[in-house]
Design a protein around this motif. Sequence first.
Motif, PDB file in Angstrom:
ATOM      1  N   THR A 108       0.611  -1.097   0.006  1.00  0.00           N
ATOM      2  CA  THR A 108       0.067  -0.035  -0.026  1.00  0.00           C
ATOM      3  C   THR A 108       0.927   1.167  -0.044  1.00  0.00           C
ATOM      4  N   CYS A 109       0.560   2.213  -0.950  1.00  0.00           N
ATOM      5  CA  CYS A 109       1.367   3.256  -0.965  1.00  0.00           C
ATOM      6  C   CYS A 109       0.839   4.365   0.133  1.00  0.00           C
ATOM      7  N   SER A 110       1.593   5.360   0.374  1.00  0.00           N
ATOM      8  CA  SER A 110       1.268   6.394   1.314  1.00  0.00           C
ATOM      9  C   SER A 110       0.006   7.305   1.018  1.00  0.00           C
ATOM     10  N   ASP A 111      -0.306   7.493  -0.251  1.00  0.00           N
ATOM     11  CA  ASP A 111      -1.368   8.181  -0.592  1.00  0.00           C
ATOM     12  C   ASP A 111      -2.779   7.531  -0.267  1.00  0.00           C
ATOM     13  N   CYS A 112      -2.793   6.080  -0.700  1.00  0.00           N
ATOM     14  CA  CYS A 112      -3.779   5.166  -0.056  1.00  0.00           C
ATOM     15  C   CYS A 112      -3.997   4.933   1.412  1.00  0.00           C
ATOM     16  N   LEU A 113      -2.806   4.989   1.867  1.00  0.00           N
ATOM     17  CA  LEU A 113      -2.784   4.605   3.741  1.00  0.00           C
ATOM     18  C   LEU A 113      -3.449   6.132   4.025  1.00  0.00           C
ATOM     19  N   THR A 129      -8.629  -0.927  -0.560  1.00  0.00           N
ATOM     20  CA  THR A 129      -8.103   0.366  -1.619  1.00  0.00           C
ATOM     21  C   THR A 129      -6.877  -0.036  -2.332  1.00  0.00           C
ATOM     22  N   ASN A 130      -6.575   0.889  -3.370  1.00  0.00           N
ATOM     23  CA  ASN A 130      -5.452   0.477  -4.069  1.00  0.00           C
ATOM     24  C   ASN A 130      -5.294   1.606  -5.110  1.00  0.00           C
ATOM     25  N   CYS A 131      -4.377   1.710  -5.756  1.00  0.00           N
ATOM     26  CA  CYS A 131      -4.187   2.893  -6.975  1.00  0.00           C
ATOM     27  C   CYS A 131      -3.205   2.216  -8.067  1.00  0.00           C
ATOM     28  N   THR A 132      -2.572   3.071  -8.896  1.00  0.00           N
ATOM     29  CA  THR A 132      -1.835   2.709  -9.689  1.00  0.00           C
ATOM     30  C   THR A 132      -0.446   2.499  -9.277  1.00  0.00           C
ATOM     31  N   ASN A 133      -0.311   2.936  -8.174  1.00  0.00           N
ATOM     32  CA  ASN A 133       1.144   2.891  -7.501  1.00  0.00           C
ATOM     33  C   ASN A 133       1.290   1.789  -6.520  1.00  0.00           C
ATOM     34  N   CYS A 134       0.149   0.943  -6.201  1.00  0.00           N
ATOM     35  CA  CYS A 134       0.223   0.225  -5.161  1.00  0.00           C
ATOM     36  C   CYS A 134      -0.941  -1.088  -5.628  1.00  0.00           C
ATOM     37  N   GLY A 135      -0.900  -1.979  -4.718  1.00  0.00           N
ATOM     38  CA  GLY A 135      -2.110  -3.066  -4.738  1.00  0.00           C
ATOM     39  C   GLY A 135      -1.749  -4.372  -5.448  1.00  0.00           C
TER      40      GLY A 135
HETATM   41 ZN    ZN Z   1      -2.039   3.358  -3.636  1.00  0.00          ZN
END
Ligand code: ZN
Length: 758
Positions: A108-113, A129-135
């Motif tokens: 998990t990236c810091s934005d999602c966190l 929760t996730n995004c293009t940078n994580c998950g």
């Molecule tokens: Zn993310």
Amino acid sequence: MNQLKRLKIIIQGAVQGVGFRPFIYRLATELNLTGWVNNSASGVFIEVEGNERILEQFLARIPQEKPTLSSINALETTWLDPVHYSNFEIRHSSSGEKTAIVLPDLSTCSDCLQEIFDPNNRRYLYPFTNCTNCGPRYTIIEELPYDRSHTTMKHFIMCKCCQTEYENPLDRRFHAQPNACPVCGPKLQLWNQKGEILAHENDALTLTIDALKEGKILALKGLGGFQLIVDSRNTNAIKQLRQRKHRPHKPFAVMYASLEAIKIDCQVNDLEESLLTSPQAPIVLLKRQNNQSLSPNIAPDNPYLGVMLPSTPLHHLLLHKINFPIVATSGNIASEPLCIDEQEALYRLENIADLFLVHNRPIIRPVDDSVVRVMAEREMIIRRARGYAPFPVQINNNINSNSVPNILAVGGHLKNTVAILKNNQVFISQHIGDLSTVEALKSFHQIMDSLKDLYNFEPEKIVCDAHPDYVSSQYAKSQNLPLITVQHHHAHVLSCLANNNLNPPVLGVAWDGTGYGKDQTIWGGEFLLVTGNKYERIAHFRPFKLPGGEQAVKDPRRIALSLLSEVFQEDYHKKLPFLETISAKELNLVKQMLSRKLNTPLTSSVGRLFDGVAAMIGICQNVTFEGHGAMALEYAINNLETDESYPYNIKDSVYPLVIDWELMIHSVIEDTFNQISHQKIAAKFHNTLVEIIINIAQKSQKKNIVLTGGCFQNKYLTEKTILRLKQEKFTPFWHHNVPPNDGGIALGQILAGILKIK
Ligand code: ZN
Ligand code: ZN
Ligand code: FE
């Protein structure tokens, strides 16, 4: 000249699922270029139209400004006449040859966190929760190209808000394939052992936390499969977990809520910190500090602890709400493969877990947590799985495997992985495990088939271990393809060569527990001179008997007896304390076996020598996991600094040279009688092994010395050998992103295949 031109670009590498297309979109629109970008199974395709000078700028900025998680292997350009596009757009994916790189799952990236802990965010407390940078990536992809319809997220229809994010090139979730929210995405449930639903969503999490506090064992459906979790302070609960899982001693890994919490219990250096907090978020082996609140039963007699941080929102939410770290271990019995399906978990884990925290996002393939140890100030992967697999290993350019056919390598037997060679890249599967059970063999087939399917890979050649009885070798033979067999320790050395982009000739020091030798004995203490596609066994340890074969591996006291019987006359060693733990009947049996050479296979294995010495000095009486004895000896040293070592002999009247341990064993016994500490004996034993390497390295007259095999997971042995080799002006090489243990065999087999064909 400001001429209007059209530029076609094909980019290959890790360019899918990392926000590459929105990056191209933003760059193109910023520069007022027109055209399109899309994903294909072989990479990203771009067509841009505009002023030639601007197009040059566009091209130059791609590698400079590309998304952090992406990497470019090849960038091909063609200049064409303009066709007058009116705008820049992101087009649908097209098919084609499947060479794009599937990304590993990312923590998990810091934005999602930030979002999941923000009460005003629509994803507040949402565990998926996730995004293009994580998950998730590798654990949810069915086939390439990486599009939502090819993942297990295809079952979830995005709500309006999610769809808007997904379609907006300026949003962090633009084409984030697993994009989801509490309205439209996967949901949590808590089940009892019968599979009856006890609670949903947040309530499920709350009840889970209560159960953990009560000492219950939870099966949690994580990212790459089920984990078993339990309160790390609760000795009774952990004892129960050990019993139910048939895992009496092997250390458990612990998950902490934060880096700060880890630092209270363990020493963390900069490299270890960056590994813990990396997108791979592996288990890192850390040195423990004295003042610990953890149960001693987590890693008995072990100065190290396997530690990780939460890597998914679900783990973050769980750890956030409790004020203690949790044991998090793979959801299986003993060495069986990981459970990935909740129905399967109900029957396979019913005798282990009290409750099941599950969700409805299917997992395509099992991926364990990875394990990493810092060795000589660099990372060494011990188990390569989540976060690392299936990221490819590039094969040394000097070898140029472009003209080489598609090769499949089926690995060894313990810690099995498989690998495929396609377009100069080796895709190594995640850790599969020991192929000793029906379940494991099933998993071997499934993981291999899914790797082949993913890359549309048809093997033309197949490589396996020389051991005729390995199930992996038997599978290879049944395939009706040209077959190459590779001696186990030769594969170890080649694996380390591939990992270091190094060319032969080298002296390979391949030390492990077991491997099929070419002379009817079990090898494992080998010095191999590797040149071209051949190897020469220039030295090995003096073989000794394993009374009862496998029995001796499980009960290293038998190995100790075997070594003693070679060194001493009958009964000299009667007073050794470890003998008191053996019944008279057993002792008699083993002595009979030894004297009559009944069921006593010979081995030159250093791993077994570790086991024998550990048993002899009384620090390891029975081995319940591979490497148990070696670990006990390594940990016994406990910061002692000494360069003292034991005497040994090298018989050079024969070829290959034989390293005779007799004087060393003699001295170990003397030290034991003289009540020299275990600490000192262990250090002297390690130092002797190091000096043996230096000695043979000097005799070999090779500069490049390769350290490989499971024995080099030992930090003391590896670091001291590296230091001494450097002092003596050799250049040591060891493992980094491929394990030194049998998890690296498949890579070595691939390289053997390439060299053989050349
Ligand atoms: Zn993310
Ligand atoms: Zn939604
Ligand atoms: Fe091995």
